[in-house]
Design a protein around this motif. Structure first.
Motif, mmCIF file in Angstrom:
data_model
loop_
_atom_site.group_PDB
_atom_site.id
_atom_site.type_symbol
_atom_site.label_atom_id
_atom_site.label_comp_id
_atom_site.label_asym_id
_atom_site.label_seq_id
_atom_site.Cartn_x
_atom_site.Cartn_y
_atom_site.Cartn_z
ATOM 1 N N VAL A 152 0.871 -1.244 -0.111
ATOM 2 C CA VAL A 152 0.317 -0.130 -0.024
ATOM 3 C C VAL A 152 1.087 1.075 0.105
ATOM 4 C CG1 VAL A 152 -1.794 1.466 1.356
ATOM 5 C CG2 VAL A 152 -1.818 -1.274 1.145
ATOM 6 N N GLN A 153 0.663 2.059 -1.139
ATOM 7 C CA GLN A 153 1.658 3.210 -1.302
ATOM 8 C C GLN A 153 0.631 4.515 -1.513
ATOM 9 O OE1 GLN A 153 5.637 2.535 -2.810
ATOM 10 N NE2 GLN A 153 4.238 1.057 -4.010
ATOM 11 N N SER A 154 1.219 5.707 -1.297
ATOM 12 C CA SER A 154 -0.064 6.828 -1.518
ATOM 13 C C SER A 154 0.302 7.231 -2.872
ATOM 14 C CB SER A 154 0.651 7.855 -0.409
ATOM 15 O OG SER A 154 1.989 8.463 -0.500
ATOM 16 N N HIS A 155 1.310 6.821 -3.596
ATOM 17 C CA HIS A 155 1.712 7.347 -5.066
ATOM 18 C C HIS A 155 1.657 6.180 -5.863
ATOM 19 C CE1 HIS A 155 2.201 11.455 -3.851
ATOM 20 N NE2 HIS A 155 2.766 11.165 -2.778
ATOM 21 N N ARG A 156 1.438 6.329 -7.423
ATOM 22 C CA ARG A 156 1.611 5.492 -8.055
ATOM 23 C C ARG A 156 2.498 6.018 -9.090
ATOM 24 N NH1 ARG A 156 -3.412 3.448 -11.469
ATOM 25 N NH2 ARG A 156 -1.882 2.011 -12.049
ATOM 26 N N ASN A 157 3.682 6.303 -8.721
ATOM 27 C CA ASN A 157 4.568 6.724 -9.935
ATOM 28 C C ASN A 157 6.002 5.879 -10.041
ATOM 29 O OD1 ASN A 157 5.905 7.003 -7.274
ATOM 30 N ND2 ASN A 157 5.852 9.183 -7.060
ATOM 31 N N ALA A 158 7.024 6.559 -10.660
ATOM 32 C CA ALA A 158 8.134 5.365 -10.793
ATOM 33 C C ALA A 158 8.836 4.942 -9.631
ATOM 34 C CB ALA A 158 9.078 6.173 -11.708
ATOM 35 N N LYS A 159 8.947 5.875 -8.469
ATOM 36 C CA LYS A 159 9.539 5.739 -7.192
ATOM 37 C C LYS A 159 8.634 4.610 -6.654
ATOM 38 C CE LYS A 159 11.195 7.812 -3.230
ATOM 39 N NZ LYS A 159 11.117 9.124 -2.248
ATOM 40 N N ALA A 160 7.504 4.686 -6.486
ATOM 41 C CA ALA A 160 6.761 3.724 -5.909
ATOM 42 C C ALA A 160 6.741 2.281 -6.373
ATOM 43 C CB ALA A 160 5.047 4.224 -5.674
ATOM 44 N N ALA A 161 6.807 2.386 -7.892
ATOM 45 C CA ALA A 161 6.933 1.072 -8.705
ATOM 46 C C ALA A 161 8.152 0.727 -8.371
ATOM 47 C CB ALA A 161 6.418 1.367 -10.301
ATOM 48 N N ARG A 162 9.271 1.147 -8.347
ATOM 49 C CA ARG A 162 10.546 0.814 -8.155
ATOM 50 C C ARG A 162 10.719 0.126 -6.842
ATOM 51 N NH1 ARG A 162 15.454 0.711 -10.431
ATOM 52 N NH2 ARG A 162 17.326 0.512 -9.241
ATOM 53 N N ARG A 163 10.061 0.524 -5.691
ATOM 54 C CA ARG A 163 10.068 0.332 -4.475
ATOM 55 C C ARG A 163 9.443 -1.421 -4.470
ATOM 56 N NH1 ARG A 163 7.184 3.806 -1.160
ATOM 57 N NH2 ARG A 163 8.967 5.124 -1.738
ATOM 58 N N PHE A 164 8.355 -1.314 -5.025
ATOM 59 C CA PHE A 164 7.513 -2.462 -4.805
ATOM 60 C C PHE A 164 7.984 -3.740 -5.763
ATOM 61 C CE2 PHE A 164 4.019 -4.910 -6.675
ATOM 62 C CZ PHE A 164 3.570 -5.764 -5.620
ATOM 63 N N PHE A 165 8.480 -3.140 -7.116
ATOM 64 C CA PHE A 165 9.017 -4.118 -7.844
ATOM 65 C C PHE A 165 10.446 -4.848 -7.450
ATOM 66 C CE2 PHE A 165 10.584 -5.877 -12.204
ATOM 67 C CZ PHE A 165 9.790 -6.514 -12.200
ATOM 68 N N ASP A 166 11.314 -3.891 -6.728
ATOM 69 C CA ASP A 166 12.644 -4.397 -5.903
ATOM 70 C C ASP A 166 12.178 -5.399 -5.009
ATOM 71 O OD1 ASP A 166 15.337 -4.108 -5.742
ATOM 72 O OD2 ASP A 166 15.204 -2.797 -4.107
ATOM 73 N N ARG A 167 11.291 -4.939 -4.247
ATOM 74 C CA ARG A 167 10.839 -5.990 -3.300
ATOM 75 C C ARG A 167 10.511 -7.338 -3.848
ATOM 76 N NH1 ARG A 167 6.285 -4.449 1.282
ATOM 77 N NH2 ARG A 167 5.313 -6.455 1.591
ATOM 78 N N LEU A 168 9.733 -7.442 -4.899
ATOM 79 C CA LEU A 168 9.413 -8.635 -5.444
ATOM 80 C C LEU A 168 10.492 -9.509 -6.092
ATOM 81 C CD1 LEU A 168 6.176 -7.604 -7.233
ATOM 82 C CD2 LEU A 168 6.345 -9.305 -5.083
ATOM 83 N N VAL A 169 11.528 -8.698 -6.614
ATOM 84 C CA VAL A 169 12.697 -9.319 -7.455
ATOM 85 C C VAL A 169 13.729 -9.976 -6.385
ATOM 86 C CG1 VAL A 169 14.660 -8.851 -8.857
ATOM 87 C CG2 VAL A 169 12.361 -8.023 -9.361
ATOM 88 N N THR A 170 13.631 -9.356 -5.226
ATOM 89 C CA THR A 170 14.610 -9.773 -4.269
ATOM 90 C C THR A 170 14.210 -10.923 -3.539
ATOM 91 O OG1 THR A 170 13.704 -8.291 -2.470
ATOM 92 C CG2 THR A 170 15.657 -7.543 -3.483
#
Length: 132
Positions: free
Chosen positions: A6-24
């Motif tokens: 759950v994040q307050s924004h749907r921008n590149a920074k939020a997407a990178r944070r989420f996707f980085d978590r999934l890739v690791t």
């Protein structure tokens, strides 16, 4: 559904944070399915350059439909009071939901009943372990 963040924004920074978590957690994917938001393209290319990024109108329907029970539950609960409460609930809910809702279209009736019985046995063992 692999994870929900759950994040307050749907921008590149939020997407990178989420996707980085999934890739690791799960490793580099072969295919990534997202909606058509443009800010998803750069994080996907940066973290998984070999992955096939599919952003098409119909491909995201399966993901959206998997969130339908969550939305229904949220409505019954009277909305979440804070993003933290939503994150706590959704993190646990998706893991449990995956166990109790096997993909019916892939199973015969007998197999589906066995999968449900196995899920309830697993859940009773897990709760017994937590209370002990």
């Amino acid at each position: 559904v692999l994870d929900i963040l759950v994040q307050s924004h749907r921008n590149a920074k939020a997407a990178r944070r989420f996707f980085d978590r999934l890739v690791t957690q799960f490793g580099e994917p072969r295919v990534v399915v997202t909606d058509k938001l443009r800010s998803y393209t750069k994080p996907v290319q940066a973290l998984a350059p070999d992955a096939d990024h599919r952003a098409h109108k119909g491909l995201n329907n399966r993901i959206e439909n998997s969130h339908r029970p969550t939305r229904k539950r949220e409505k019954i609960m009277g909305r979440f009071k804070s993003p933290r409460q939503a994150q706590r609930f959704l993190s646990a809910h998706d893991q449990i939901n995956t166990i109790f809702r096997p993909r019916r279209y892939k199973l015969s009736a007998r197999s589906w009943r066995h999968a449900r019985a196995d899920a309830f046995c697993l859940w009773s063992d897990y709760t017994a372990e937590m209370t002990a």
